[in-house]
Design a protein around this motif. Sequence first.
Motif, PDB file in Angstrom:
ATOM      1  N   SER A  88       8.106  -0.667   4.186  1.00  0.00           N
ATOM      2  CA  SER A  88       8.834  -1.028   2.970  1.00  0.00           C
ATOM      3  C   SER A  88       9.789   0.099   2.578  1.00  0.00           C
ATOM      4  CB  SER A  88       7.851  -1.303   1.834  1.00  0.00           C
ATOM      5  OG  SER A  88       8.528  -1.625   0.643  1.00  0.00           O
ATOM      6  N   PRO A  89      11.084  -0.216   2.344  1.00  0.00           N
ATOM      7  CA  PRO A  89      11.661  -1.563   2.294  1.00  0.00           C
ATOM      8  C   PRO A  89      11.828  -2.170   3.688  1.00  0.00           C
ATOM      9  CG  PRO A  89      13.347   0.086   1.843  1.00  0.00           C
ATOM     10  CD  PRO A  89      12.057   0.819   1.930  1.00  0.00           C
ATOM     11  N   GLY A 112      12.454   4.014  -0.694  1.00  0.00           N
ATOM     12  CA  GLY A 112      11.543   4.200   0.423  1.00  0.00           C
ATOM     13  C   GLY A 112      10.279   4.934   0.036  1.00  0.00           C
ATOM     14  N   ASN A 113      10.227   5.447  -1.193  1.00  0.00           N
ATOM     15  CA  ASN A 113       9.040   6.121  -1.709  1.00  0.00           C
ATOM     16  C   ASN A 113       8.355   5.308  -2.800  1.00  0.00           C
ATOM     17  OD1 ASN A 113       9.368   8.654  -0.212  1.00  0.00           O
ATOM     18  ND2 ASN A 113      11.191   8.938  -1.466  1.00  0.00           N
ATOM     19  N   SER A 114       8.724   4.040  -2.955  1.00  0.00           N
ATOM     20  CA  SER A 114       8.288   3.259  -4.101  1.00  0.00           C
ATOM     21  C   SER A 114       7.142   2.320  -3.763  1.00  0.00           C
ATOM     22  CB  SER A 114       9.469   2.446  -4.655  1.00  0.00           C
ATOM     23  OG  SER A 114       9.020   1.546  -5.648  1.00  0.00           O
ATOM     24  N   VAL A 147       4.597   1.700   2.059  1.00  0.00           N
ATOM     25  CA  VAL A 147       5.698   2.572   1.644  1.00  0.00           C
ATOM     26  C   VAL A 147       6.211   3.352   2.850  1.00  0.00           C
ATOM     27  CG1 VAL A 147       6.313   4.574   0.238  1.00  0.00           C
ATOM     28  CG2 VAL A 147       4.868   2.746  -0.721  1.00  0.00           C
ATOM     29  N   GLY A 148       7.529   3.247   3.104  1.00  0.00           N
ATOM     30  CA  GLY A 148       8.112   3.806   4.315  1.00  0.00           C
ATOM     31  C   GLY A 148       7.892   5.293   4.482  1.00  0.00           C
ATOM     32  N   GLY A 149       8.076   6.050   3.400  1.00  0.00           N
ATOM     33  CA  GLY A 149       7.884   7.494   3.494  1.00  0.00           C
ATOM     34  C   GLY A 149       6.468   7.853   3.879  1.00  0.00           C
ATOM     35  N   THR A 166       0.844  -1.198   0.000  1.00  0.00           N
ATOM     36  CA  THR A 166       0.000   0.000   0.000  1.00  0.00           C
ATOM     37  C   THR A 166       0.874   1.240   0.000  1.00  0.00           C
ATOM     38  OG1 THR A 166      -1.901   1.050   1.100  1.00  0.00           O
ATOM     39  CG2 THR A 166      -0.209   0.128   2.530  1.00  0.00           C
ATOM     40  N   GLY A 167       0.381   2.288  -0.663  1.00  0.00           N
ATOM     41  CA  GLY A 167       1.127   3.531  -0.726  1.00  0.00           C
ATOM     42  C   GLY A 167       0.721   4.463   0.393  1.00  0.00           C
TER      43      GLY A 167
END
Length: 446
Positions: free
Chosen positions: A171-172, A189-191, A147-149, A122-123
């Motif tokens: 993620s990652p 980290g934004n993917s 997504v980590g960010g 998920t974003g």
Amino acid sequence: MTEAPRAWRSVLPHLGYDLPVDLTPEQGAGPVTATLPLELIRQSVSQREFWPVPEPVAERYRAFRPAPLWRARRFEAEIQAAVPIYVKYEGGNISGSHKFNTALAQAYYYHRAGFRELVTGTGAGQWGSALAAACAAFGLACTVFMVGGSLRDKPYRGSLIRLYGADLHTSPSQLTALGRDATGNHQQGNSLALAIGEAVEYARTDPKRAFCIGSGETYSILHQSVIGLEAIDQLAALGAEVDTVVGCVGAGSNFGGVALPFFAAARAGELPRPATLVAAESSTTPKLTRGVYAYDHTDSTGTGPMEAMYTIGSRYAIPPSHAAGLRFHGAAKLISAMRHRDQISALAIGQREALSAGRVFATSELVLPAPESGHALAAAARVAAGQEPDLASRHGVLVCVSGHGLLDLAAYDKLLAGLPEDQPADPEALREATATLRPVHPIEGA
């Protein structure tokens, strides 16, 4: 409308062509088709138009559907609209977004197929929280890679996912080989493609696990048709007419959900005229406006089926933005095919313009939209105010506010503090990321 639609409506019978078939890369067939319930496969390829909503799903829908539709008169006044603007609001469920429409359906079908756990990426977190709640509703375990960010900006999205019993991983992560390889790479980290790739890899490790995706697949767009079907009936009940329909696009389920029922109804002769369908995307991820129509991966593993899509490249390093739910490198196969045939239009919106439109909507209509929805509102404002001559509206604009922004306040804080300038996609980086992709040729159904 006093009740939710009893059937989903497919646009496939009205396209006039078949969608391009997927390609299998040399690395392997990937896990998606092998674990996909047969009913979801049928919903993706059949020419059947109406699909009854299963009663267990319909029962859950009745808790929050039909979703509200209203004329946004105060927003019209603020943006000096020349035509009426109608809003379809999808934020009134536990996930806070339209994602719950397909999450419930998919959890039902996967549970019926015998799976015990669903895994996803998920974003912005709307899909992750929607799937976590849907899995809880149907007795499934759930694992989410976020997504980590986005998770750092929206920690309470993570809280909501965990509240429903799901396992949440930034993620990652260190849980997968793909994540370990990407650790330390700031752009990764934004993917969203990486988060999806990690989910794909993790799901492979147990035959009772299934990878599950909520936006780009044809069946998920079908489930979202409840949005547009309700809107058509609600507008008719108001005696209102629109000739432009706007939705935001990450991969395409929100836009497809609100817009494609209008396309099908017009083709079936049920509307007085066809509507212009406008996909509002992020300028940091401009697949429909600056991408190429080619075969590309839907994730970062490089092993799953390659789909015909408008894409900026699955390896493209997407710059940070607050529109996390729109930061997917490609558009859905269905949406891409329609874009290629000029059946839909697209506008790229920067995050400053999107968040500013969201703030105006919040102060005028007293509903705080998600940053993703701000892109749709900004595009609708342009059209309604006559700023897009090629997309002129004479009768009215319908815009889908895909979710609320109550868990996205960090983005609005940045806006109030003077949001940094947008980072539009770099032309050279786009060329490099798409240079080796195989174009979709007319003979292949494009």
